[in-house]
Motif scaffolding. Structure first.
Motif, PDB file in Angstrom:
ATOM      1  N   LEU A  59       0.861  -1.181   0.000  1.00 58.81           N
ATOM      2  CA  LEU A  59       0.000   0.000   0.000  1.00 58.81           C
ATOM      3  C   LEU A  59       0.904   1.239   0.000  1.00 58.81           C
ATOM      4  CD1 LEU A  59      -2.982   1.008   0.185  1.00 58.81           C
ATOM      5  CD2 LEU A  59      -2.611   1.187   2.655  1.00 58.81           C
ATOM      6  N   GLY A  60       1.278   1.696  -1.218  1.00 59.65           N
ATOM      7  CA  GLY A  60       2.109   2.880  -1.360  1.00 59.65           C
ATOM      8  C   GLY A  60       1.298   4.083  -1.801  1.00 59.65           C
ATOM      9  N   PRO A  61       1.968   5.202  -2.077  1.00 57.67           N
ATOM     10  CA  PRO A  61       1.254   6.421  -2.475  1.00 57.67           C
ATOM     11  C   PRO A  61       0.381   6.216  -3.717  1.00 57.67           C
ATOM     12  CG  PRO A  61       3.546   6.904  -1.930  1.00 57.67           C
ATOM     13  CD  PRO A  61       3.421   5.425  -1.936  1.00 57.67           C
ATOM     14  N   ASP A  62       0.900   5.466  -4.724  1.00 54.50           N
ATOM     15  CA  ASP A  62       0.118   5.245  -5.948  1.00 54.50           C
ATOM     16  C   ASP A  62      -1.145   4.445  -5.636  1.00 54.50           C
ATOM     17  OD1 ASP A  62       2.041   6.604  -7.343  1.00 54.50           O
ATOM     18  OD2 ASP A  62       3.065   4.787  -8.076  1.00 54.50           O
ATOM     19  N   GLU A  63      -1.021   3.441  -4.769  1.00 54.97           N
ATOM     20  CA  GLU A  63      -2.175   2.600  -4.427  1.00 54.97           C
ATOM     21  C   GLU A  63      -3.199   3.408  -3.627  1.00 54.97           C
ATOM     22  OE1 GLU A  63       0.986   0.242  -5.790  1.00 54.97           O
ATOM     23  OE2 GLU A  63       1.056   1.471  -3.942  1.00 54.97           O
ATOM     24  N   ILE A  64      -2.699   4.248  -2.727  1.00 53.25           N
ATOM     25  CA  ILE A  64      -3.615   5.095  -1.954  1.00 53.25           C
ATOM     26  C   ILE A  64      -4.435   5.970  -2.900  1.00 53.25           C
ATOM     27  CG2 ILE A  64      -3.725   7.068  -0.378  1.00 53.25           C
ATOM     28  CD1 ILE A  64      -3.234   4.591   1.150  1.00 53.25           C
ATOM     29  N   ALA A  65      -3.762   6.582  -3.887  1.00 51.93           N
ATOM     30  CA  ALA A  65      -4.444   7.486  -4.815  1.00 51.93           C
ATOM     31  C   ALA A  65      -5.469   6.748  -5.657  1.00 51.93           C
ATOM     32  CB  ALA A  65      -3.410   8.179  -5.720  1.00 51.93           C
ATOM     33  N   ALA A  66      -5.175   5.510  -6.016  1.00 49.12           N
ATOM     34  CA  ALA A  66      -6.069   4.743  -6.896  1.00 49.12           C
ATOM     35  C   ALA A  66      -7.075   3.887  -6.135  1.00 49.12           C
ATOM     36  CB  ALA A  66      -5.236   3.853  -7.826  1.00 49.12           C
ATOM     37  N   GLY A  67      -6.958   3.807  -4.803  1.00 47.94           N
ATOM     38  CA  GLY A  67      -7.854   2.954  -4.015  1.00 47.94           C
ATOM     39  C   GLY A  67      -7.588   1.479  -4.234  1.00 47.94           C
ATOM     40  N   THR A  68      -6.327   1.118  -4.514  1.00 50.78           N
ATOM     41  CA  THR A  68      -5.970  -0.263  -4.811  1.00 50.78           C
ATOM     42  C   THR A  68      -4.914  -0.762  -3.835  1.00 50.78           C
ATOM     43  OG1 THR A  68      -4.246   0.426  -6.363  1.00 50.78           O
ATOM     44  CG2 THR A  68      -6.459   0.051  -7.270  1.00 50.78           C
ATOM     45  N   VAL A  69      -4.570  -2.042  -3.967  1.00 53.59           N
ATOM     46  CA  VAL A  69      -3.420  -2.651  -3.290  1.00 53.59           C
ATOM     47  C   VAL A  69      -2.746  -3.590  -4.285  1.00 53.59           C
ATOM     48  CG1 VAL A  69      -4.290  -2.520  -0.913  1.00 53.59           C
ATOM     49  CG2 VAL A  69      -4.860  -4.499  -2.338  1.00 53.59           C
ATOM     50  N   VAL A  70      -1.481  -3.914  -4.011  1.00 51.85           N
ATOM     51  CA  VAL A  70      -0.754  -4.919  -4.783  1.00 51.85           C
ATOM     52  C   VAL A  70      -0.547  -6.132  -3.880  1.00 51.85           C
ATOM     53  CG1 VAL A  70       1.410  -5.497  -5.956  1.00 51.85           C
ATOM     54  CG2 VAL A  70       0.388  -3.218  -6.236  1.00 51.85           C
ATOM     55  N   VAL A  71      -0.861  -7.316  -4.402  1.00 45.11           N
ATOM     56  CA  VAL A  71      -0.724  -8.561  -3.635  1.00 45.11           C
ATOM     57  C   VAL A  71       0.344  -9.414  -4.295  1.00 45.11           C
ATOM     58  CG1 VAL A  71      -1.883 -10.638  -2.813  1.00 45.11           C
ATOM     59  CG2 VAL A  71      -3.132  -8.458  -2.915  1.00 45.11           C
ATOM     60  N   LYS A  72       1.364  -9.783  -3.508  1.00 47.46           N
ATOM     61  CA  LYS A  72       2.454 -10.601  -4.027  1.00 47.46           C
ATOM     62  C   LYS A  72       2.560 -11.864  -3.179  1.00 47.46           C
ATOM     63  CE  LYS A  72       7.422 -10.512  -5.073  1.00 47.46           C
ATOM     64  NZ  LYS A  72       7.223 -11.003  -6.445  1.00 47.46           N
ATOM     65  N   ALA A  73       2.483 -13.057  -3.812  1.00 48.65           N
ATOM     66  CA  ALA A  73       2.646 -14.332  -3.118  1.00 48.65           C
ATOM     67  C   ALA A  73       4.129 -14.582  -2.863  1.00 48.65           C
ATOM     68  CB  ALA A  73       2.051 -15.473  -3.943  1.00 48.65           C
ATOM     69  N   LEU A  74       4.515 -14.696  -1.604  1.00 50.58           N
ATOM     70  CA  LEU A  74       5.930 -14.841  -1.246  1.00 50.58           C
ATOM     71  C   LEU A  74       6.386 -16.290  -1.225  1.00 50.58           C
ATOM     72  CD1 LEU A  74       6.153 -12.205   1.643  1.00 50.58           C
ATOM     73  CD2 LEU A  74       6.677 -11.917  -0.790  1.00 50.58           C
ATOM     74  N   SER A 106       3.090 -17.704  -8.883  1.00 53.59           N
ATOM     75  CA  SER A 106       1.824 -16.982  -8.783  1.00 53.59           C
ATOM     76  C   SER A 106       2.015 -15.535  -9.218  1.00 53.59           C
ATOM     77  CB  SER A 106       1.313 -17.029  -7.342  1.00 53.59           C
ATOM     78  OG  SER A 106       0.081 -16.362  -7.221  1.00 53.59           O
ATOM     79  N   PRO A 107       1.178 -15.017 -10.114  1.00 56.01           N
ATOM     80  CA  PRO A 107       1.369 -13.648 -10.620  1.00 56.01           C
ATOM     81  C   PRO A 107       1.030 -12.599  -9.562  1.00 56.01           C
ATOM     82  CG  PRO A 107      -0.665 -14.567 -11.478  1.00 56.01           C
ATOM     83  CD  PRO A 107       0.015 -15.682 -10.743  1.00 56.01           C
ATOM     84  N   GLN A 108       1.715 -11.491  -9.639  1.00 55.58           N
ATOM     85  CA  GLN A 108       1.407 -10.350  -8.783  1.00 55.58           C
ATOM     86  C   GLN A 108       0.102  -9.720  -9.249  1.00 55.58           C
ATOM     87  OE1 GLN A 108       4.669  -7.708  -7.452  1.00 55.58           O
ATOM     88  NE2 GLN A 108       3.570  -6.076  -8.521  1.00 55.58           N
TER      89      GLN A 108
END
Length: 432
Positions: free
Chosen positions: A385-400, A405-407
């Motif tokens: 949850l970075g500045p770009d995600e905050i502005a767009a109302g999104t999140v990025v999910v990464k399987a560790l 598995s795609p991001q």
């Protein structure tokens, strides 16, 4: 300045080890509720007289092993070495026992000043179960059925049940006289401790660890010859119940308890996989104890199981695996002003998925350093949850844990649904 360390034989249980304890305690609680037991919580300190009257003055526990002290009022107090006496004391004090059936259980630390070794510590933990007000062999069998079911629920193997009867006090008086006569005839071969106890507590000589006394005890007479008809009927009925349940047991006529209040059934569950400390659960019927401690005569049976020994067995047999890290590590790169938005998202996820294990990065740091923290924590997923995600109302999910598995980038309001679906489909699901 020298660092202060824990007392010898009293150990910390660290976060890396706690999962096995929680697994054991969770299975125990569920089964105890299923058998109608209610929890009672007892003080760790009691008047010394309680243990002297219940366990007996002429025992290693009271003579050598109890942590006993005098408080500022001059009262003699002891850290509890076992739980049954305190449970009976509480039952009498609060009017729980007379003309009532009670199924009580408790857990917590016990204390004995012994030589520490694996499976035997100066502070150790037990779960105890006590049933009051039921005289028949059916409840003895049900208690043993509970333990057999517990081993299955825990996935434990290679535990064997040894069983015996101590008869009634009258039959034990006859046996005691024969036993004293036998050991007197072999007095010269006994160790000094056995000689001292011979007339006070001769049954304790039967499980002596001294090699000379143990060799003599192997040929001692057994209680079976002095059993009355009532005791034989009780024991035969118990064995019939166990046979009907398919619970395998061995009758060990030398399995004894050296305390006068024990009657009829005694038992132990034993493993060969923990060395000398092989008894993981022991118990028996003690119809005389309530009256001995000042209450009215009440039939009773109970058991205690050592949690350290069971945890060791769970780990050694691979019945429990180390608990993994968090399900989600919330990565918050960028300006510290993002903190309120990140915390709001974390709390919303916890509201929507109460079982989710979520660790939010606190204290700032670069994207790279936070991703390293997420990996070291053992997280399954990093949610960014970075500045770009905050502005767009999104999140990025990464399987560790799954490089193939795609991001994904998705709306914040869809994150809980994705996490629930992913965790339900992965091995272990929510019960990880």
């Amino acid at each position: 300045m020298k660092a202060i360390q824990s007392i010898r034989g009293m150990h910390d249980i660290l976060p890396d080890d706690i999962h096995a304890w929680q697994f054991l305690e969770g299975r125990l609680r569920a089964l105890l509720a299923g058998y109608g037991f209610q929890e009672i919580r007892l003080p760790a300190v009691e008047f010394t007289e309680l243990f002297a009257r219940s366990i007996g003055d002429v025992t290693d526990i009271v003579e050598k092993e109890m942590y006993t002290f005098e408080d500022r009022n001059g009262d003699r107090l002891s850290l509890r070495p076992e739980g049954t006496a305190g449970c009976v004391r509480a039952g009498i004090e609060h009017g729980l026992l007379h003309n009532q059936v009670q199924r009580l259980w408790y857990q917590g630390p016990m204390f004995r000043h012994e030589r520490p070794q694996k499976g035997r510590y100066r502070q150790f933990h037990q779960v105890g179960m006590e049933i009051f007000g039921v005289p028949g062999p059916d409840v003895d069998a049900e208690l043993l059925a509970f333990t057999a079911r517990l081993w299955r629920a825990l996935g434990l193997r290679n535990l064997r049940l040894e069983l015996n009867t101590l008869g009634t006090p009258a039959s034990r008086v006859r046996y005691r006289e024969r036993l004293i006569g036998y050991f007197e005839a072999h007095r010269d071969g006994l160790d000094p401790e056995a000689v001292r106890r011979l007339h006070e507590n001769p049954l304790r000589l039967l499980d002596s660890k001294h090699p000379d006394t143990a060799a003599i005890a192997r040929s001692a007479p057994t209680l079976l010859e002095d059993l009355d008809a009532e005791s034989r009927a009780h024991f035969d009925a118990l064995c019939a119940h166990l046979d009907a349940l398919g619970i395998v047991y061995t009758h060990n006529p030398r399995l004894v308890r050296g305390l006068d209040y024990y009657t009829h059934t005694v038992f132990e569950w034993i493993t060969e996989e923990l060395g000398a400390q092989g008894t993981v659960c022991a118990g028996g019927r003690y119809d005389g104890l309530v009256q001995q401690l000042g209450g009215r005569a009440t039939p009773a049976i109970g058991l205690a199981m050592g949690l350290e020994r069971l945890v060791n067995l769970l780990v050694d047999q691979g019945a429990v695996t180390p608990r993994g890290g968090p399900d989600v590590y919330l990565v918050v790169p960028g300006d510290a002003a993002l903190g309120p938005q990140a915390l709001t998202l974390a709390e919303r996820l916890r509201d929507e998925l109460p079982e989710l294990r979520l660790l939010m990065n606190c204290g700032g740091g670069s994207m790279k350093s936070q991703m390293k923290k997420a990996d070291r924590a053992g997280a399954r997923y990093a949610v960014i949850l970075g500045p770009d995600e905050i502005a767009a109302g999104t999140v990025v999910v990464k399987a560790l844990r799954d490089p193939a598995s795609p991001q994904l980038t998705l709306a914040q309001q869809d994150l809980a649904t994705l996490m629930q679906d992913r965790l339900e489909r992965q091995p272990g699901g929510w019960d990880r």
